[in-house]
Design a protein around this motif. Structure first.
Motif, PDB file in Angstrom:
ATOM      1  N   GLU A  85       0.847  -1.202   0.000  1.00 48.17           N
ATOM      2  CA  GLU A  85       0.000   0.000   0.000  1.00 48.17           C
ATOM      3  C   GLU A  85       0.874   1.241   0.000  1.00 48.17           C
ATOM      4  OE1 GLU A  85      -3.943  -1.317   2.413  1.00 48.17           O
ATOM      5  OE2 GLU A  85      -2.153  -0.923   3.626  1.00 48.17           O
ATOM      6  N   TYR A  86       0.323   2.296  -0.578  1.00 46.10           N
ATOM      7  CA  TYR A  86       1.023   3.571  -0.658  1.00 46.10           C
ATOM      8  C   TYR A  86       0.156   4.634  -0.001  1.00 46.10           C
ATOM      9  CZ  TYR A  86       3.750   1.117  -4.145  1.00 46.10           C
ATOM     10  OH  TYR A  86       4.539   0.203  -4.782  1.00 46.10           O
ATOM     11  N   GLU A  87       0.823   5.566   0.688  1.00 46.60           N
ATOM     12  CA  GLU A  87       0.108   6.702   1.256  1.00 46.60           C
ATOM     13  C   GLU A  87       1.028   7.910   1.247  1.00 46.60           C
ATOM     14  OE1 GLU A  87      -0.778   6.426   5.545  1.00 46.60           O
ATOM     15  OE2 GLU A  87       0.515   4.662   5.544  1.00 46.60           O
ATOM     16  N   ILE A  88       0.425   9.060   1.275  1.00 48.63           N
ATOM     17  CA  ILE A  88       1.215  10.285   1.286  1.00 48.63           C
ATOM     18  C   ILE A  88       1.831  10.446   2.677  1.00 48.63           C
ATOM     19  CG2 ILE A  88      -0.714  11.808   1.908  1.00 48.63           C
ATOM     20  CD1 ILE A  88       0.489  13.805  -0.212  1.00 48.63           C
ATOM     21  N   SER A  89       3.065  10.902   2.726  1.00 50.02           N
ATOM     22  CA  SER A  89       3.766  11.090   4.003  1.00 50.02           C
ATOM     23  C   SER A  89       3.439  12.470   4.570  1.00 50.02           C
ATOM     24  CB  SER A  89       5.274  10.972   3.786  1.00 50.02           C
ATOM     25  OG  SER A  89       5.730  12.075   3.014  1.00 50.02           O
ATOM     26  N   GLU A  90       3.897  12.722   5.776  1.00 48.33           N
ATOM     27  CA  GLU A  90       3.733  14.058   6.366  1.00 48.33           C
ATOM     28  C   GLU A  90       4.425  15.099   5.494  1.00 48.33           C
ATOM     29  OE1 GLU A  90       1.940  15.402   8.869  1.00 48.33           O
ATOM     30  OE2 GLU A  90       1.024  13.414   8.943  1.00 48.33           O
ATOM     31  N   LEU A  91       5.601  14.754   4.975  1.00 50.26           N
ATOM     32  CA  LEU A  91       6.312  15.673   4.089  1.00 50.26           C
ATOM     33  C   LEU A  91       5.486  15.947   2.839  1.00 50.26           C
ATOM     34  CD1 LEU A  91       8.887  17.289   3.499  1.00 50.26           C
ATOM     35  CD2 LEU A  91       9.872  15.193   2.516  1.00 50.26           C
ATOM     36  N   GLY A  92       4.894  14.911   2.274  1.00 51.46           N
ATOM     37  CA  GLY A  92       4.029  15.086   1.108  1.00 51.46           C
ATOM     38  C   GLY A  92       2.806  15.922   1.432  1.00 51.46           C
ATOM     39  N   ARG A  93       2.212  15.681   2.619  1.00 53.56           N
ATOM     40  CA  ARG A  93       1.040  16.467   3.036  1.00 53.56           C
ATOM     41  C   ARG A  93       1.379  17.930   3.233  1.00 53.56           C
ATOM     42  NH1 ARG A  93      -1.106  11.835   4.898  1.00 53.56           N
ATOM     43  NH2 ARG A  93       0.065  11.583   6.799  1.00 53.56           N
ATOM     44  N   SER A  94       2.626  18.207   3.558  1.00 51.45           N
ATOM     45  CA  SER A  94       3.027  19.604   3.769  1.00 51.45           C
ATOM     46  C   SER A  94       2.964  20.413   2.478  1.00 51.45           C
ATOM     47  CB  SER A  94       4.430  19.681   4.386  1.00 51.45           C
ATOM     48  OG  SER A  94       5.429  19.338   3.442  1.00 51.45           O
ATOM     49  N   LEU A  95       2.818  19.737   1.342  1.00 49.60           N
ATOM     50  CA  LEU A  95       2.677  20.433   0.056  1.00 49.60           C
ATOM     51  C   LEU A  95       1.242  20.907  -0.196  1.00 49.60           C
ATOM     52  CD1 LEU A  95       4.843  18.044  -2.099  1.00 49.60           C
ATOM     53  CD2 LEU A  95       5.397  20.415  -1.521  1.00 49.60           C
ATOM     54  N   ALA A  96       0.281  20.480   0.621  1.00 56.64           N
ATOM     55  CA  ALA A  96      -1.129  20.829   0.403  1.00 56.64           C
ATOM     56  C   ALA A  96      -1.358  22.336   0.269  1.00 56.64           C
ATOM     57  CB  ALA A  96      -2.005  20.230   1.502  1.00 56.64           C
ATOM     58  N   PRO A  97      -0.772  23.185   1.118  1.00 55.21           N
ATOM     59  CA  PRO A  97      -0.989  24.632   0.934  1.00 55.21           C
ATOM     60  C   PRO A  97      -0.476  25.139  -0.417  1.00 55.21           C
ATOM     61  CG  PRO A  97      -0.107  24.201   3.114  1.00 55.21           C
ATOM     62  CD  PRO A  97      -0.023  22.913   2.342  1.00 55.21           C
ATOM     63  N   LEU A  98       0.633  24.572  -0.877  1.00 50.56           N
ATOM     64  CA  LEU A  98       1.159  24.955  -2.189  1.00 50.56           C
ATOM     65  C   LEU A  98       0.156  24.612  -3.283  1.00 50.56           C
ATOM     66  CD1 LEU A  98       3.443  25.833  -4.129  1.00 50.56           C
ATOM     67  CD2 LEU A  98       4.288  23.491  -3.977  1.00 50.56           C
ATOM     68  N   PHE A  99      -0.395  23.384  -3.235  1.00 50.65           N
ATOM     69  CA  PHE A  99      -1.384  22.978  -4.223  1.00 50.65           C
ATOM     70  C   PHE A  99      -2.645  23.835  -4.117  1.00 50.65           C
ATOM     71  CE2 PHE A  99       0.750  18.618  -4.186  1.00 50.65           C
ATOM     72  CZ  PHE A  99       1.458  18.888  -5.349  1.00 50.65           C
ATOM     73  N   ALA A 100      -3.040  24.221  -2.902  1.00 50.44           N
ATOM     74  CA  ALA A 100      -4.219  25.078  -2.718  1.00 50.44           C
ATOM     75  C   ALA A 100      -3.997  26.436  -3.370  1.00 50.44           C
ATOM     76  CB  ALA A 100      -4.537  25.232  -1.233  1.00 50.44           C
ATOM     77  N   HIS A 101      -2.810  27.005  -3.188  1.00 45.32           N
ATOM     78  CA  HIS A 101      -2.493  28.295  -3.829  1.00 45.32           C
ATOM     79  C   HIS A 101      -2.482  28.167  -5.348  1.00 45.32           C
ATOM     80  CE1 HIS A 101      -1.808  30.739  -0.317  1.00 45.32           C
ATOM     81  NE2 HIS A 101      -0.977  29.836   0.184  1.00 45.32           N
ATOM     82  N   LEU A 102      -1.932  27.074  -5.852  1.00 44.32           N
ATOM     83  CA  LEU A 102      -1.918  26.864  -7.298  1.00 44.32           C
ATOM     84  C   LEU A 102      -3.338  26.698  -7.848  1.00 44.32           C
ATOM     85  CD1 LEU A 102       1.163  24.515  -7.653  1.00 44.32           C
ATOM     86  CD2 LEU A 102       0.962  26.862  -8.472  1.00 44.32           C
ATOM     87  N   THR A 103      -4.209  26.050  -7.090  1.00 38.26           N
ATOM     88  CA  THR A 103      -5.600  25.900  -7.506  1.00 38.26           C
ATOM     89  C   THR A 103      -6.275  27.261  -7.575  1.00 38.26           C
ATOM     90  OG1 THR A 103      -5.702  23.695  -6.524  1.00 38.26           O
ATOM     91  CG2 THR A 103      -7.802  24.792  -6.924  1.00 38.26           C
ATOM     92  N   GLU A 104      -6.035  28.097  -6.581  1.00 35.99           N
ATOM     93  CA  GLU A 104      -6.591  29.464  -6.584  1.00 35.99           C
ATOM     94  C   GLU A 104      -6.057  30.257  -7.772  1.00 35.99           C
ATOM     95  OE1 GLU A 104      -5.653  31.199  -2.804  1.00 35.99           O
ATOM     96  OE2 GLU A 104      -6.758  29.637  -1.713  1.00 35.99           O
ATOM     97  N   TRP A 105      -4.747  30.145  -8.010  1.00 37.26           N
ATOM     98  CA  TRP A 105      -4.153  30.868  -9.136  1.00 37.26           C
ATOM     99  C   TRP A 105      -4.768  30.401 -10.449  1.00 37.26           C
ATOM    100  CZ3 TRP A 105      -1.696  30.056 -13.700  1.00 37.26           C
ATOM    101  CH2 TRP A 105      -1.072  31.156 -14.282  1.00 37.26           C
ATOM    102  N   ALA A 106      -4.925  29.098 -10.589  1.00 37.05           N
ATOM    103  CA  ALA A 106      -5.499  28.541 -11.818  1.00 37.05           C
ATOM    104  C   ALA A 106      -6.916  29.063 -12.036  1.00 37.05           C
ATOM    105  CB  ALA A 106      -5.495  27.019 -11.765  1.00 37.05           C
ATOM    106  N   ALA A 107      -7.723  29.074 -10.987  1.00 35.68           N
ATOM    107  CA  ALA A 107      -9.102  29.555 -11.111  1.00 35.68           C
ATOM    108  C   ALA A 107      -9.135  31.027 -11.517  1.00 35.68           C
ATOM    109  CB  ALA A 107      -9.852  29.351  -9.789  1.00 35.68           C
TER     110      ALA A 107
END
Length: 126
Positions: A85-107
């Motif tokens: 099984e694969y899951e996102i790590s804490e380090l990977g989860r720390s990228l969530a704000p970056l992806f949220a900002h990119l989603t806002e920028w894209a919109a």
């Protein structure tokens, strides 16, 4: 004699976020991280089904690289048959704000990018 590296010639020094962009925004990394963040722990086949058009070979390569980079965790269960099984790590989860900002920028901006492309393509002097 020690060779000096010029910031004008070394891309890593010229753009300090370059290594991050290489890690996070390679062709399949973002969809893999997004899938694991959204749906949680998954088996290989589940990840593959959720990401259209990724081949098993490429998915295997990307999962290995993401594990090596510390962005996902691979768990092997020694059962018959074996289960991984694969899951996102804490380090990977720390990228969530970056992806949220990119989603806002894209919109807010992708329509502007599309208009700019249309204007560029319509210009007969190009």
């Amino acid at each position: 004699m020690k060779q000096q590296v010029s910031t004008a010639t070394d891309p890593a020094l010229a753009c300090p976020i370059g290594p991050v962009v290489d890690i996070v925004f390679s062709r399949w990394t973002t969809p893999i991280l997004w899938t694991l963040h959204t749906y949680g722990r998954q088996r290989f086949v589940e990840v593959q089904r959720r990401i259209a058009k990724i081949t098993p070979k490429v998915l295997t390569q990307r999962l290995r690289q993401l594990e090596r980079d510390g962005l996902i965790v691979r768990t092997y269960h020694p059962e018959v048959p074996p289960r991984v099984e694969y899951e996102i790590s804490e380090l990977g989860r720390s990228l969530a704000p970056l992806f949220a900002h990119l989603t806002e920028w894209a919109a807010a901006n992708l329509d502007k990018v599309e208009r700019a492309r249309q204007d560029y393509d319509a210009d007969p002097d190009r």
